[in-house]
Enzyme design. Sequence first.
Site, short mmCIF file in Angstrom:
data_model
loop_
_atom_site.label_atom_id
_atom_site.label_comp_id
_atom_site.label_asym_id
_atom_site.label_seq_id
_atom_site.Cartn_x
_atom_site.Cartn_y
_atom_site.Cartn_z
N GLY A 13 0.68 -6.30 4.67
CA GLY A 13 -0.34 -7.11 4.02
C GLY A 13 -1.24 -6.37 3.06
CB THR A 15 0.27 -6.65 -2.06
OG1 THR A 15 1.11 -5.49 -2.11
CG2 THR A 15 0.12 -7.21 -3.47
CG PHE A 16 -2.85 -11.50 1.42
CD1 PHE A 16 -3.63 -12.15 0.48
CD2 PHE A 16 -2.67 -12.11 2.66
CE1 PHE A 16 -4.21 -13.39 0.76
CE2 PHE A 16 -3.24 -13.33 2.95
CZ PHE A 16 -4.02 -13.98 2.00
CE LYS A 31 2.67 -0.13 -4.15
NZ LYS A 31 3.19 -1.17 -3.25
CD GLU A 95 -0.46 -2.61 -2.39
OE1 GLU A 95 0.50 -2.92 -1.65
OE2 GLU A 95 -0.82 -3.29 -3.37
CG ASN A 155 -1.44 -9.65 8.50
OD1 ASN A 155 -1.51 -10.84 8.81
ND2 ASN A 155 -0.66 -9.22 7.51
CD GLN A 156 0.87 -13.01 10.36
OE1 GLN A 156 1.73 -13.53 11.06
NE2 GLN A 156 1.11 -12.56 9.13
#
EC number: 6.3.3.3
Length: 207
Positions: A13, A15-16, A31, A95, A155-156
């Site tokens: 995740g 990039t998000f 990047k 990133e 994330n999640q």
Amino acid sequence: MHIIIAGIDTDVGKTFVSAILTVLLQAEYWKPIQSGSLNHSDSAIVHALSGARCHPESYRFSHALAAHQAAQIDNITMHQETITLPKTDASLIIETSGGFLSPCTHDSLQGDVFAQWPCHWVLVSKAYLGSINHTCLTLEAMRARNLSILGIILNQYPKEEEDWLLRTTGLPFLGRLNYEKSISKATVQNYANLWKETWKYRDTLLC
């Protein structure tokens, strides 16, 4: 403020998160190394989602492999000294590629190359079998390099695992990502709005 987005692995995740932070902090994006997906690069994705200015990559490779392998296939010799911070007066979101200790040049690790820059760091961790171990190992490697770590984005993760990670690592909680079937500009803006309160205090979060 320049912030490097590091992950515990590839596809967690980053990039998000980068797109969200460019909106939240009104920052630019860079990047340094893009491997594969040259027609749909992470820079192009971030720009489409956030409208942020994206600086050119130092290296672009045609194959989605670790940088040193992708460079060899493309017959490109990488030099650590050519990977330099873009000149900008704006905040910059940087990133990384893959995990924190992914290979960079033929004789260097990405984390060591990027650790030379005067930047803060954010760790992104995504829930999967083994991710807690990967998170703790990555954090151990980051702390061994005396990096300025702002905190972690999860994330999640189920709530009980979030609590365990935050309690065990001692990292400030900077945001949560949920499963998204698709990601749009509106999605990114919604997360930027959600994270505003926590990031108001980012200058006091260093650990």
